[in-house]
Design an enzyme around this catalytic site. Sequence first.
Site, PDB file in Angstrom:
ATOM      1  N   LYS A 197       0.436  30.695   5.290  1.00 22.78           N
ATOM      2  CA  LYS A 197      -0.855  30.095   4.956  1.00 22.78           C
ATOM      3  C   LYS A 197      -1.607  29.721   6.234  1.00 22.78           C
ATOM      4  CE  LYS A 197      -2.660  26.204   2.402  1.00 22.78           C
ATOM      5  NZ  LYS A 197      -2.371  24.890   1.826  1.00 22.78           N
ATOM      6  N   GLU A 203       8.423  29.914  13.186  1.00 21.75           N
ATOM      7  CA  GLU A 203       9.479  30.817  12.703  1.00 21.75           C
ATOM      8  C   GLU A 203       8.866  32.156  12.274  1.00 21.75           C
ATOM      9  OE1 GLU A 203       9.044  27.667  11.722  1.00 21.75           O
ATOM     10  OE2 GLU A 203      10.953  26.670  11.304  1.00 21.75           O
ATOM     11  N   GLY A 255       1.582  25.418  -0.134  1.00 24.11           N
ATOM     12  CA  GLY A 255       2.582  26.467   0.108  1.00 24.11           C
ATOM     13  C   GLY A 255       3.607  26.574  -1.014  1.00 24.11           C
ATOM     14  N   ARG A 256       4.149  25.448  -1.449  1.00 29.41           N
ATOM     15  CA  ARG A 256       5.225  25.495  -2.451  1.00 29.41           C
ATOM     16  C   ARG A 256       4.721  25.780  -3.856  1.00 29.41           C
ATOM     17  NH1 ARG A 256       4.437  20.740  -0.031  1.00 29.41           N
ATOM     18  NH2 ARG A 256       3.860  18.896  -1.225  1.00 29.41           N
ATOM     19  N   GLU A 341       9.851  18.184  -1.200  1.00 29.41           N
ATOM     20  CA  GLU A 341       8.693  18.170  -0.295  1.00 29.41           C
ATOM     21  C   GLU A 341       7.519  17.478  -0.998  1.00 29.41           C
ATOM     22  OE1 GLU A 341       8.168  21.323   2.921  1.00 29.41           O
ATOM     23  OE2 GLU A 341       6.477  21.794   1.634  1.00 29.41           O
ATOM     24  N   HIS A 372      33.608  26.014 -10.334  1.00 33.36           N
ATOM     25  CA  HIS A 372      34.804  26.166  -9.501  1.00 33.36           C
ATOM     26  C   HIS A 372      34.574  25.618  -8.099  1.00 33.36           C
ATOM     27  CE1 HIS A 372      36.686  28.528 -12.677  1.00 33.36           C
ATOM     28  NE2 HIS A 372      35.453  28.933 -12.905  1.00 33.36           N
ATOM     29  N   LYS A 501       8.750  19.498  13.918  1.00 32.63           N
ATOM     30  CA  LYS A 501       8.091  20.684  14.488  1.00 32.63           C
ATOM     31  C   LYS A 501       7.586  20.379  15.890  1.00 32.63           C
ATOM     32  CE  LYS A 501       6.132  22.642  10.218  1.00 32.63           C
ATOM     33  NZ  LYS A 501       4.881  22.912   9.507  1.00 32.63           N
TER      34      LYS A 501
HETATM   35  O1  F6P Z   1       7.820  23.200   5.854  1.00 35.16           O
HETATM   36  C1  F6P Z   1       6.500  22.844   5.950  1.00 35.16           C
HETATM   37  C2  F6P Z   1       5.575  23.892   5.460  1.00 35.16           C
HETATM   38  O2  F6P Z   1       4.291  23.511   5.799  1.00 35.16           O
HETATM   39  C3  F6P Z   1       5.675  24.136   3.948  1.00 35.16           C
HETATM   40  O3  F6P Z   1       4.954  23.234   3.201  1.00 35.16           O
HETATM   41  C4  F6P Z   1       5.169  25.522   3.852  1.00 35.16           C
HETATM   42  O4  F6P Z   1       5.532  26.085   2.637  1.00 35.16           O
HETATM   43  C5  F6P Z   1       5.856  26.164   5.049  1.00 35.16           C
HETATM   44  O5  F6P Z   1       5.846  25.152   6.032  1.00 35.16           O
HETATM   45  C6  F6P Z   1       5.237  27.427   5.557  1.00 35.16           C
HETATM   46  O6  F6P Z   1       3.929  27.252   6.009  1.00 35.16           O
HETATM   47  P1  F6P Z   1       2.984  28.482   6.293  1.00 35.16           P
HETATM   48  O7  F6P Z   1       2.790  29.228   5.014  1.00 35.16           O
HETATM   49  O8  F6P Z   1       1.704  27.893   6.797  1.00 35.16           O
HETATM   50  O9  F6P Z   1       3.642  29.356   7.320  1.00 35.16           O
END
Ligand code: F6P
Length: 535
Positions: A197, A203, A255-256, A341, A372, A501
């Site tokens: 987003k 990452e 995002g979620r 979250e 199990h 972060k």
């Molecule tokens: O972990 C924090 C967060 O902002 C989440 O809310 C989101 O889903 C994720 O990082 C990924 O963010 P982006 O889509 O901006 O890479």
Amino acid sequence: MAKAWAAVEAEAARASKRRIADLFAAPDRAASFSHQVCGLLLDYSKTALDDAARSALLALAEAADVAGRRDAMFAGEKINSSEQRAVLHTALRDPSRPLTLDGEDVTATIRETHARMIEFAAAVRGSGFTGQGGPIRDVVNIGIGGSDLGPVMAARALAPYADGPRCHFVSNVDGADVADVMAGLDPATTLVIVASKSFTTIETMTNAATLRDWMAKAVTDPAAQFVAISSRPDRAAEFGIPASRVFGFGDYVGGRYSVWGPIGLSLMLAIGPEEFDAFRAGAAELDAHFRSAPLAENLPVLLALVGLWHHQGLGYPTRAVLPYEHRLGRLPAYLQQLEMESNGKRVTRDGTPLTRPSGPVVWGEPGTNGQHAFFQLLHQGTQVVLCEFMLAREGHEPHLAHHHRLLQANCLAQSEALMRGRSFATARAIAEKLGYDGEALNCQAAQRVFEGNRPSVTLLYDKLTPRTLGKILALYEHRVFVEGTILGINSFDQWGVELGKELATALGPVLAGEDAGADKDGSTLALAAWLRDQE
Ligand code: F6P
């Protein structure tokens, strides 16, 4: 609210003295404490809730103005107050209602993007869009958190519907993740989706750069096989992905909550636009129910109240999600982000510290595997965990129907065992039969006692189709919203992920030995030194 909470607490104090199994003396217990809508059956009769407790919980929902806040959400009011944003993921699955936000016709934009997604998916699946080595055989979705968990969970859940390119998911910055995915793929026939987003998440950007380098070794124009999903097309352009291959969504989608739109592109590529639309339609059906049903007959509201009852009323700090559906293996992780979250907050919407615990710890595994592993603790551990079982009437393998019957029997047996338990007298009789006597008999019997009286809810559905999955996810989304509303929480921001972060960015140079880390504590410096092999 204080009065409504006090009433719930008084009911919880009463409930903690009763045995759930005794409530079944009322012949209509199961029917009165279950609810069926949209093809989903929620049974919450195996809890200590009685009529009075349920009424107190419904009064709590009234006092928190759940209905008013729900309507505000659907109307596009900026209920995400800390970020001054509307919350309109529901519009992604039903963009038929006109909705204007800050002068923008939101649903027209959503419809347009959705049409572009369908066109692109049809081209990839029909070979109108190819890689530089031929038709696209593999798709790699790079994303993390909400840009990963929804698609990866749904793609696995809906594997029986997959008839498009194979989908792979890279999320972790650990190079092992991307390395393992690259190892099996041909770059010339692979499409890479960079799902972010913000288009800044370290990452995702690191993995995207690695895959671009990998692709550059095999094809002349690597960017031509990249697609971006982002609300920041400007940043995607800097990465080399042209606007024609960027699918955007507004900041009114968290995002979620984003799998219903462009973030679901990998899922659409795997199962096709029609099944993807069925997935959205299932969620929209549940939305319509949530918007219109009275609180007492409203499935997300009831599920939320059952959750609050156990977490807030009875003080059980965690709840286990236990899908007896192997393909829902990633659902617990998806729900962890969705619930923790969203409702893992320390202050209320107006910034004052919460006076109650925030949302619960959510965890789980599919059955029967979990049986199990950790079910021992669920049955005999000293802490009580609310268990949420999920189970289908029908599996996707008719030729393996005997497996499905066993799965069903195990699921029902677990909730029965949790509630019923086993008395000392029965345990003693078992130990006696095994030949124990004297001191050893009592000791052996004690090990075999199950206190029982452990609560659970069970969610049943026909079959895990795209439509059903859509309903289940929407049910949980709205449950989180209702719980958050009653706790006074803004469920749509996530400030708690920021600090880590920032510190990670600052630690990079320390680990590289380029910065002494003057502001770091002794532990962090010692760990960093050990990692640099300079202890
Ligand atoms: O972990 C924090 C967060 O902002 C989440 O809310 C989101 O889903 C994720 O990082 C990924 O963010 P982006 O889509 O901006 O890479």
